[in-house]
Design an enzyme around this catalytic site. Structure first.
Site, PDB file in Angstrom:
ATOM      1  N   HIS A   1     -16.902  32.834   1.899  1.00  0.00           N
ATOM      2  CA  HIS A   1     -17.753  33.998   1.651  1.00  0.00           C
ATOM      3  C   HIS A   1     -17.649  34.353   0.165  1.00  0.00           C
ATOM      4  O   HIS A   1     -16.938  33.715  -0.592  1.00  0.00           O
ATOM      5  CB  HIS A   1     -17.304  35.181   2.515  1.00  0.00           C
TER       6      HIS A   1
ATOM      7  N   GLU B   1     -12.865  34.719   0.018  1.00  0.00           N
ATOM      8  CA  GLU B   1     -13.885  35.461  -0.727  1.00  0.00           C
ATOM      9  C   GLU B   1     -13.949  34.899  -2.150  1.00  0.00           C
ATOM     10  O   GLU B   1     -13.086  35.160  -2.986  1.00  0.00           O
ATOM     11  CB  GLU B   1     -13.545  36.958  -0.745  1.00  0.00           C
TER      12      GLU B   1
END
Length: 390
Positions: A302, A361
């Site tokens: 992500h 992330e």
């Protein structure tokens, strides 16, 4: 590259002739019987393509072989005739020395399809499986590399405006494939050792409809409906959900009822959980993939924050902490055990299997992260992804 078997040829000989690991030649021909080669049989040689040379005055087989850094028999193998008449075409086996994937182009679902097709052609030991379809009936592809017992899934683009994660994963796949055929290291680890240790299951674009919406705008037949879901905006750069306005990474039954109370109650560009867990075709495919394969590790890519989330409600196994620290050391990212967030694919995976799951992330900034960040992100990610396969 395809070649035709001659009398006396063996796969071992092809491995030596083209300097390709034998296991990759065997696995590139898993769809045909290569245990006993037959004269005239077609065999795939990974990592090569065919180019051509127009014969000029003074050309010889030995001279051309030296010029193209080939064994003479490699030229003889791919040419039915070696009549060196001036002006005639001679076929040249050409080793692929550059990546096929260009991750910095307009990376929508069409581009993904083109790159997958090319990777399968040049590296036929790569396996492709369709695990499901999107709302708009785009196929969800799973790419498999390796033959070890340990199974690792890495997925990208759960969220539409995080499409740079697909670029990162596809670049990694291409680098890994090239390192394998060249029998080289990747991030300091021998690629073939990873191939023998692990099976990588890569799902490069979980949300193809959403990625296309962000990059290309809405389909004409859905334009009015999608603009309404997007709060009247024609700019879809902030859109995270699938084409029905359901956030795919908030669809899994891991504290779903709790999370539902504090999230949007209707479809929109982000954060709507849907009416029931795993209601969307994309999330059904992802759940079924995990249940079918029983992955040993799972990584969801992500953006953004340069963080590695690795825990879920104390259900993560003890090895998760050591892996998270290993990933943090490899990437420079921060390992974070718990965050105030639930219902994600990683959360459900840990809850369901009690095995290590990670949400990574990538990068810093505001989504969608600009492609100008690609090089920095990939420099951080390649060693982490290699560690995930060890």
């Amino acid at each position: 590259m395809e070649i035709q078997v001659r009398s006396g040829d063996t796969l071992e000989y092809y491995s030596q002739l083209f300097s390709i690991p034998l296991v990759l030649i065997v696995d590139s021909n898993s769809d045909r019987n290569v245990e006993q080669l037959r004269v005239g049989q077609t065999v795939h040689i990974p990592g090569y393509t065919i180019s051509s040379h127009i014969i000029r005055h003074g050309d010889t087989i030995s001279g051309l072989a030296k010029s193209y850094q080939l064994e003479q028999d490699a030229l003889l193998l791919v040419n039915q005739s070696t009549d060196l008449s001036i002006g005639e075409k001679l076929l040249i086996p050409s080793r692929i020395t550059q990546n096929i994937v260009d991750p910095k182009v307009h990376y929508d679902f069409t581009q993904l399809n083109l790159d997958i097709r090319a990777l399968l052609e040049y590296y036929p030991f790569l396996q492709k499986r369709q695990i499901g379809n999107s709302v708009l009936n785009n196929p969800l592809y799973e790419l498999q590399i390796g033959k070890g017992k340990r199974k690792i899934q890495i997925n990208a683009s759960f969220h539409a405006n995080e499409w740079i994660t697909t670029c990162i994963l596809m670049q990694f796949l291409n680098d890994y494939l090239r390192a394998l055929v060249d029998d080289q290291e990747i991030s300091g680890v021998q690629a073939l050792s990873l191939y023998d240790q692990s099976q990588l299951f890569a799902i490069p674009m979980v949300n193809p409809d959403g990625v296309d919406l962000v990059l290309n705008g809405p389909p004409k037949d859905l334009e009015k409906q999608l603009i309404t879901l997007n709060n009247g905006l024609t700019d879809f750069s902030g859109w995270k959900a699938n084409i029905r306005g359901v956030d795919l990474n908030k669809q899994f039954p891991a504290n779903w009822e709790f999370e539902k109370k504090r999230k949007p109650t209707k479809p929109g560009p982000r954060d709507f959980l849907g009416l029931t867990p795993i209601s969307e075709p994309e999330t059904k495919a992802m759940a079924q993939s995990a249940l079918r394969e029983g992955f040993d590790r799972l990584l969801s890519l992500h953006t953004q924050g340069k963080e590695i989330y690795w825990g879920y409600e104390g259900m993560e196994p003890a090895e998760s902490a050591a892996l998270a620290q290993d990933f943090a050391a490899a990437s420079g990212y921060e390992a974070v055990q718990y965050v105030d967030s639930f219902v994600g694919y990683k959360d459900w995976f840990i809850q369901e299997f009690r095995r290590p799951g990670f949400t990574i992330e990538l990068g810093f900034g505001q989504n969608p992260l600009p492609i100008s960040q690609f090089d920095e992100i990939y420099t951080d990610m390649q060693p982490l992804l290699v560690r995930a396969l060890k």
